[in-house]
Design an enzyme around this catalytic site. Structure first.
Site, PDB file in Angstrom:
ATOM      1  N   GLY A  44       0.769  -1.245   0.000  1.00 11.37           N
ATOM      2  CA  GLY A  44       0.000   0.000   0.000  1.00 11.37           C
ATOM      3  C   GLY A  44       0.799   1.293   0.000  1.00 11.37           C
ATOM      4  O   GLY A  44       0.337   2.310  -0.499  1.00 11.37           O
ATOM      5  N   GLU A  99       3.928   3.853   6.243  1.00 10.85           N
ATOM      6  CA  GLU A  99       2.701   3.082   6.040  1.00 10.85           C
ATOM      7  C   GLU A  99       1.701   3.873   5.196  1.00 10.85           C
ATOM      8  O   GLU A  99       1.717   5.101   5.203  1.00 10.85           O
ATOM      9  CB  GLU A  99       2.058   2.791   7.401  1.00 10.85           C
ATOM     10  CG  GLU A  99       2.274   1.374   7.909  1.00 10.85           C
ATOM     11  CD  GLU A  99       1.363   0.349   7.238  1.00 10.85           C
ATOM     12  OE1 GLU A  99       0.895   0.586   6.112  1.00 10.85           O
ATOM     13  OE2 GLU A  99       1.119  -0.694   7.863  1.00 10.85           O
ATOM     14  N   ASP A 100       0.842   3.147   4.532  1.00 12.86           N
ATOM     15  CA  ASP A 100      -0.225   3.820   3.786  1.00 12.86           C
ATOM     16  C   ASP A 100      -1.316   4.307   4.737  1.00 12.86           C
ATOM     17  O   ASP A 100      -1.734   5.440   4.695  1.00 12.86           O
ATOM     18  CB  ASP A 100      -0.801   2.902   2.694  1.00 12.86           C
ATOM     19  CG  ASP A 100      -1.262   1.541   3.216  1.00 12.86           C
ATOM     20  OD1 ASP A 100      -0.993   1.207   4.386  1.00 12.86           O
ATOM     21  OD2 ASP A 100      -1.888   0.802   2.443  1.00 12.86           O
ATOM     22  N   ASP A 103      -5.016   1.786  10.683  1.00 11.93           N
ATOM     23  CA  ASP A 103      -6.438   1.509  10.877  1.00 11.93           C
ATOM     24  C   ASP A 103      -6.633   0.900  12.266  1.00 11.93           C
ATOM     25  O   ASP A 103      -6.587   1.619  13.258  1.00 11.93           O
ATOM     26  CB  ASP A 103      -6.867   0.582   9.721  1.00 11.93           C
ATOM     27  CG  ASP A 103      -8.356   0.344   9.643  1.00 11.93           C
ATOM     28  OD1 ASP A 103      -9.121   1.253   9.980  1.00 11.93           O
ATOM     29  OD2 ASP A 103      -8.767  -0.761   9.232  1.00 11.93           O
ATOM     30  N   LYS A 131      -6.845   6.487  10.636  1.00  8.66           N
ATOM     31  CA  LYS A 131      -8.266   6.334  10.994  1.00  8.66           C
ATOM     32  C   LYS A 131      -8.351   6.023  12.477  1.00  8.66           C
ATOM     33  O   LYS A 131      -8.559   4.878  12.867  1.00  8.66           O
ATOM     34  CB  LYS A 131      -8.871   5.148  10.224  1.00  8.66           C
ATOM     35  CG  LYS A 131      -9.267   5.416   8.801  1.00  8.66           C
ATOM     36  CD  LYS A 131     -10.233   4.331   8.326  1.00  8.66           C
ATOM     37  CE  LYS A 131      -9.663   3.533   7.206  1.00  8.66           C
ATOM     38  NZ  LYS A 131     -10.550   2.454   6.714  1.00  8.66           N
ATOM     39  N   PHE A 152     -13.920   3.212   3.810  1.00 13.02           N
ATOM     40  CA  PHE A 152     -12.916   2.442   3.106  1.00 13.02           C
ATOM     41  C   PHE A 152     -12.438   3.229   1.896  1.00 13.02           C
ATOM     42  O   PHE A 152     -13.216   3.584   1.020  1.00 13.02           O
ATOM     43  CB  PHE A 152     -13.432   1.063   2.685  1.00 13.02           C
ATOM     44  CG  PHE A 152     -12.304   0.135   2.367  1.00 13.02           C
ATOM     45  CD1 PHE A 152     -11.586  -0.483   3.382  1.00 13.02           C
ATOM     46  CD2 PHE A 152     -11.909  -0.071   1.056  1.00 13.02           C
ATOM     47  CE1 PHE A 152     -10.509  -1.315   3.095  1.00 13.02           C
ATOM     48  CE2 PHE A 152     -10.823  -0.898   0.760  1.00 13.02           C
ATOM     49  CZ  PHE A 152     -10.129  -1.519   1.786  1.00 13.02           C
ATOM     50  N   ILE A 153     -11.142   3.525   1.875  1.00  9.92           N
ATOM     51  CA  ILE A 153     -10.609   4.379   0.818  1.00  9.92           C
ATOM     52  C   ILE A 153      -9.618   3.614  -0.069  1.00  9.92           C
ATOM     53  O   ILE A 153      -9.014   2.635   0.373  1.00  9.92           O
ATOM     54  CB  ILE A 153      -9.933   5.639   1.403  1.00  9.92           C
ATOM     55  CG1 ILE A 153      -8.781   5.238   2.353  1.00  9.92           C
ATOM     56  CG2 ILE A 153     -10.953   6.509   2.130  1.00  9.92           C
ATOM     57  CD1 ILE A 153      -7.903   6.391   2.729  1.00  9.92           C
ATOM     58  N   ASP A 159      -5.448  -0.188  -1.865  1.00 15.27           N
ATOM     59  CA  ASP A 159      -6.231  -1.096  -2.719  1.00 15.27           C
ATOM     60  C   ASP A 159      -7.526  -1.546  -2.088  1.00 15.27           C
ATOM     61  O   ASP A 159      -7.703  -1.480  -0.874  1.00 15.27           O
ATOM     62  CB  ASP A 159      -5.412  -2.355  -3.004  1.00 15.27           C
ATOM     63  CG  ASP A 159      -5.336  -3.280  -1.784  1.00 15.27           C
ATOM     64  OD1 ASP A 159      -4.882  -2.804  -0.719  1.00 15.27           O
ATOM     65  OD2 ASP A 159      -5.754  -4.441  -1.880  1.00 15.27           O
ATOM     66  N   ARG A 165      -5.107   0.717  -6.879  1.00 14.16           N
ATOM     67  CA  ARG A 165      -3.871   1.335  -6.371  1.00 14.16           C
ATOM     68  C   ARG A 165      -3.401   2.449  -7.295  1.00 14.16           C
ATOM     69  O   ARG A 165      -2.717   3.379  -6.876  1.00 14.16           O
ATOM     70  CB  ARG A 165      -2.750   0.286  -6.268  1.00 14.16           C
ATOM     71  CG  ARG A 165      -2.998  -0.807  -5.249  1.00 14.16           C
ATOM     72  CD  ARG A 165      -1.707  -1.588  -5.006  1.00 14.16           C
ATOM     73  NE  ARG A 165      -1.932  -2.859  -4.334  1.00 14.16           N
ATOM     74  CZ  ARG A 165      -2.022  -3.019  -3.011  1.00 14.16           C
ATOM     75  NH1 ARG A 165      -1.914  -1.981  -2.209  1.00 14.16           N
ATOM     76  NH2 ARG A 165      -2.216  -4.211  -2.490  1.00 14.16           N
TER      77      ARG A 165
HETATM   78  P1  IMP Z   1      -4.438  -2.253  10.415  1.00 10.75           P
HETATM   79  O1  IMP Z   1      -3.566  -3.426  10.717  1.00 10.75           O
HETATM   80  O2  IMP Z   1      -5.889  -2.528  10.710  1.00 10.75           O
HETATM   81  O3  IMP Z   1      -3.969  -0.956  11.032  1.00 10.75           O
HETATM   82  O4  IMP Z   1      -4.465  -2.091   8.853  1.00 10.75           O
HETATM   83  C1  IMP Z   1      -3.401  -1.681   8.168  1.00 10.75           C
HETATM   84  C2  IMP Z   1      -3.490  -2.063   6.720  1.00 10.75           C
HETATM   85  O5  IMP Z   1      -4.817  -2.343   6.287  1.00 10.75           O
HETATM   86  C3  IMP Z   1      -3.059  -0.888   5.876  1.00 10.75           C
HETATM   87  O6  IMP Z   1      -1.681  -0.872   5.706  1.00 10.75           O
HETATM   88  C4  IMP Z   1      -3.827  -1.105   4.602  1.00 10.75           C
HETATM   89  O7  IMP Z   1      -3.093  -1.937   3.725  1.00 10.75           O
HETATM   90  C5  IMP Z   1      -5.098  -1.801   5.020  1.00 10.75           C
HETATM   91  N1  IMP Z   1      -6.227  -0.840   5.117  1.00 10.75           N
HETATM   92  C6  IMP Z   1      -6.814  -0.360   6.240  1.00 10.75           C
HETATM   93  N2  IMP Z   1      -7.804   0.507   5.938  1.00 10.75           N
HETATM   94  C7  IMP Z   1      -7.841   0.590   4.593  1.00 10.75           C
HETATM   95  C8  IMP Z   1      -8.638   1.350   3.676  1.00 10.75           C
HETATM   96  O8  IMP Z   1      -9.524   2.156   4.028  1.00 10.75           O
HETATM   97  N3  IMP Z   1      -8.349   1.162   2.368  1.00 10.75           N
HETATM   98  C9  IMP Z   1      -7.386   0.296   1.916  1.00 10.75           C
HETATM   99  N4  IMP Z   1      -6.610  -0.405   2.742  1.00 10.75           N
HETATM  100  C10 IMP Z   1      -6.843  -0.279   4.070  1.00 10.75           C
HETATM  101 MG    MG Z   2      -3.706  -3.216   1.770  1.00 14.09          MG
END
Ligand code: IMP
Ligand code: MG
Length: 180
Positions: A44, A99-100, A103, A131, A152-153, A159, A165
């Site tokens: 990402g 990081e992208d 979440d 987020k 969700f973006i 992606d 992407r």
């Molecule tokens: P986390 O482990 O829940 O913090 O999620 C991290 C990963 O989930 C990010 O690096 C993204 O690849 C993916 N992700 C979380 N939210 C989104 C979203 O809104 N769009 C796309 N990918 C997301």
């Molecule tokens: Mg991802």
């Protein structure tokens, strides 16, 4: 037409460019006299990484890691797996994890543990999107591009099911795309 699946453009190409430039400026100031190692968490963050590194006016090194947590869904599974590890040693280095999106925090919570054990001099987190409403792990980023509500973006590297992407902007995906 990938654009058809977008409900709303959240950040335009120009807004992204401007904000990434500011983040690069901040990192340049904070790391003056040092040579940070930027670690991109793929996939990402690949576009953000490319733009961010070019906006940092310091010697930097880059490395890449592939971790997976999502599969084809829109909710983190809580299971994180290292699919490709770093190529270089991080011992004694000043790491900036790129990081992208932050979440639930699951991915970084796990990754930080793994990386800290390898004895870097310091670790900071830089995320393009945050987020905070969705956080379940105690993780905060040191550099945040944009704080966004729970939607969700996709685009600019982000992606859904490996698609979108390549959108040059960040947009909210139409829920009909993943509710199908
Ligand atoms: P986390 O482990 O829940 O913090 O999620 C991290 C990963 O989930 C990010 O690096 C993204 O690849 C993916 N992700 C979380 N939210 C989104 C979203 O809104 N769009 C796309 N990918 C997301
Ligand atoms: Mg991802």
């Amino acid at each position: 037409m990938i654009h058809r699946d977008i409900e709303q453009v959240l950040y335009t190409e120009e807004e992204l460019r401007q904000r990434v430039k500011e983040l690069g400026g901040q990192i340049t100031a904070d790391y003056a006299g040092r040579m940070p190692m930027l670690v991109s968490v793929l996939r990402g963050s690949y576009i953000f990484m490319a733009d961010l590194t070019r906006s940092i006016n310091l010697d930097v090194t880059v490395d890449f890691m592939v971790v997976s947590s999502y599969g084809a869904g829109t909710v983190s599974s809580g299971q994180v797996e290292i699919k490709k590890d770093l190529s270089d040693s991080i011992e004694g280095r000043d790491l900036i994890i790129v990081e992208d999106i932050l979440d639930s925090g699951n991915t970084l919570y796990y990754l930080l543990d793994v990386l800290k054990a390898r004895k870097p001099a310091s670790i900071r987190l830089c995320t393009l999107m945050d987020k905070p409403e969705r956080r379940t792990k105690p993780i905060t980023a040191d550099y945040v591009g944009f704080t966004i509500p729970d939607a969700f973006i996709v685009g600019y590297g982000l992606d859904y099911d490996e698609k979108y992407r390549n959108l040059p902007y960040v947009g909210v995906l139409k829920p009909s795309v993943y509710e199908k």
